[in-house]
Design an enzyme around this catalytic site. Structure first.
Site, mmCIF file in Angstrom:
data_model
loop_
_atom_site.group_PDB
_atom_site.id
_atom_site.type_symbol
_atom_site.label_atom_id
_atom_site.label_comp_id
_atom_site.label_asym_id
_atom_site.label_seq_id
_atom_site.Cartn_x
_atom_site.Cartn_y
_atom_site.Cartn_z
ATOM 1 N N HIS A 104 0.829 -1.207 0.000
ATOM 2 C CA HIS A 104 0.000 0.000 0.000
ATOM 3 C C HIS A 104 0.864 1.258 0.000
ATOM 4 O O HIS A 104 0.602 2.201 -0.767
ATOM 5 C CB HIS A 104 -0.912 -0.002 1.223
ATOM 6 C CG HIS A 104 -1.711 1.263 1.382
ATOM 7 N ND1 HIS A 104 -2.929 1.456 0.766
ATOM 8 C CD2 HIS A 104 -1.455 2.406 2.065
ATOM 9 C CE1 HIS A 104 -3.391 2.655 1.064
ATOM 10 N NE2 HIS A 104 -2.506 3.255 1.860
ATOM 11 N N GLU A 105 1.884 1.288 0.847
ATOM 12 C CA GLU A 105 2.745 2.468 0.903
ATOM 13 C C GLU A 105 3.516 2.661 -0.402
ATOM 14 O O GLU A 105 3.722 3.792 -0.853
ATOM 15 C CB GLU A 105 3.706 2.372 2.086
ATOM 16 C CG GLU A 105 3.025 2.302 3.441
ATOM 17 C CD GLU A 105 1.981 3.388 3.652
ATOM 18 O OE1 GLU A 105 2.135 4.497 3.098
ATOM 19 O OE2 GLU A 105 0.990 3.137 4.353
ATOM 20 N N HIS A 108 1.566 4.518 -2.947
ATOM 21 C CA HIS A 108 1.674 5.975 -2.909
ATOM 22 C C HIS A 108 2.898 6.451 -3.698
ATOM 23 O O HIS A 108 2.854 7.493 -4.358
ATOM 24 C CB HIS A 108 1.776 6.461 -1.465
ATOM 25 C CG HIS A 108 0.498 6.355 -0.700
ATOM 26 N ND1 HIS A 108 -0.687 6.901 -1.151
ATOM 27 C CD2 HIS A 108 0.211 5.762 0.503
ATOM 28 C CE1 HIS A 108 -1.649 6.660 -0.267
ATOM 29 N NE2 HIS A 108 -1.124 5.964 0.737
#
Length: 233
Positions: A104-105, A108
């Site tokens: 998920h990170e 980004h």
């Protein structure tokens, strides 16, 4: 004067209770879901750091470093430093939760590399949103105490900016999770059953952002209703 600090307004109490529930329930949901899948080791044996590195490299982002940071669920991507920061449980963990959060990170980071519009806009309004969340209540109190209508509305506008930041955060987080799950599937980082667990972890995390935005919206509407009119008791 009609102010919740001095008079227990029933409407304010309802908003307060709703806000508390919207804080506690999602937090318990993400905590329990995260803990459940932190106990499920991935068959690949890859740590969160290795997962993040794999996805970054496969997307041509070899220059983005990954750092270990303190705290629980303190994971984030810093667009200013162009770096991914993973909490130690995620950085070293070899669980479904670790894979989901790390991916998920990195999602980004991929957004940043592709100039994702909502991410850019969120970064742009962050200083104003931070100012609104920190100074809005002070302005509201001063405006009410001294009957300064313009100052009261300035406070409401500051609260609205903080809410705008939370609303813009929603597509940013949902998109990062979508990218993460896409990368996990494309690179075969999880088996089918593990993938389902990763999806549940990210869905629980996303719910916390939705709940926070709803709570802030209710608070803003209350301030507008109670203090936004010309005629105040």
């Amino acid at each position: 004067m009609y102010f919740p600090l001095y008079y227990m307004d029933p409407l304010y109490m309802l908003v307060l209770i709703a806000g508390i529930l919207l804080s506690i329930i999602p937090q318990r949901m993400i905590t329990s879901t995260y803990a459940k899948y932190s106990a499920v080791d991935v068959r690949t044996g890859l740590s969160g750091q290795q997962v993040a590195r794999e996805i970054l490299d496969r997307n041509g982002l070899q220059d983005i470093p990954i750092f270990s940071t303190h705290g629980v669920l303190s994971d984030h991507y810093d667009p200013r430093k162009k770096a991914v920061f993973l909490s130690q449980d995620i950085f070293y963990g070899k669980s479904v939760s670790a894979t989901a959060v790390a991916a998920h990170e990195v999602g980004h980071a991929i957004q940043d590399a592709h100039n994702y519009a909502f991410l850019k806009f969120r970064s742009l309004i962050f200083p104003l949103a931070q100012l609104g969340s920190q100074g809005g209540m002070i302005l509201l109190i001063v405006g009410i105490l001294f009957n300064l209508f313009w100052l009261t509305w300035a406070a409401i506008i500051m609260f609205a900016l903080a809410l705008l930041f939370q609303v813009v955060t929603l597509p940013v987080e949902f998109n990062a999770s979508s990218r993460a799950l896409g990368q996990i599937k494309e690179l075969n980082l999880l088996s089918t059953d593990e993938y389902g667990g990763a999806k549940r972890v990210l869905q629980a995390a996303a719910f916390t952002y939705v709940a926070a935005a709803i709570a802030s919206l209710l608070q803003l509407l209350y301030y507008i209703f109670r203090f936004g009119g010309n005629n105040r008791d």
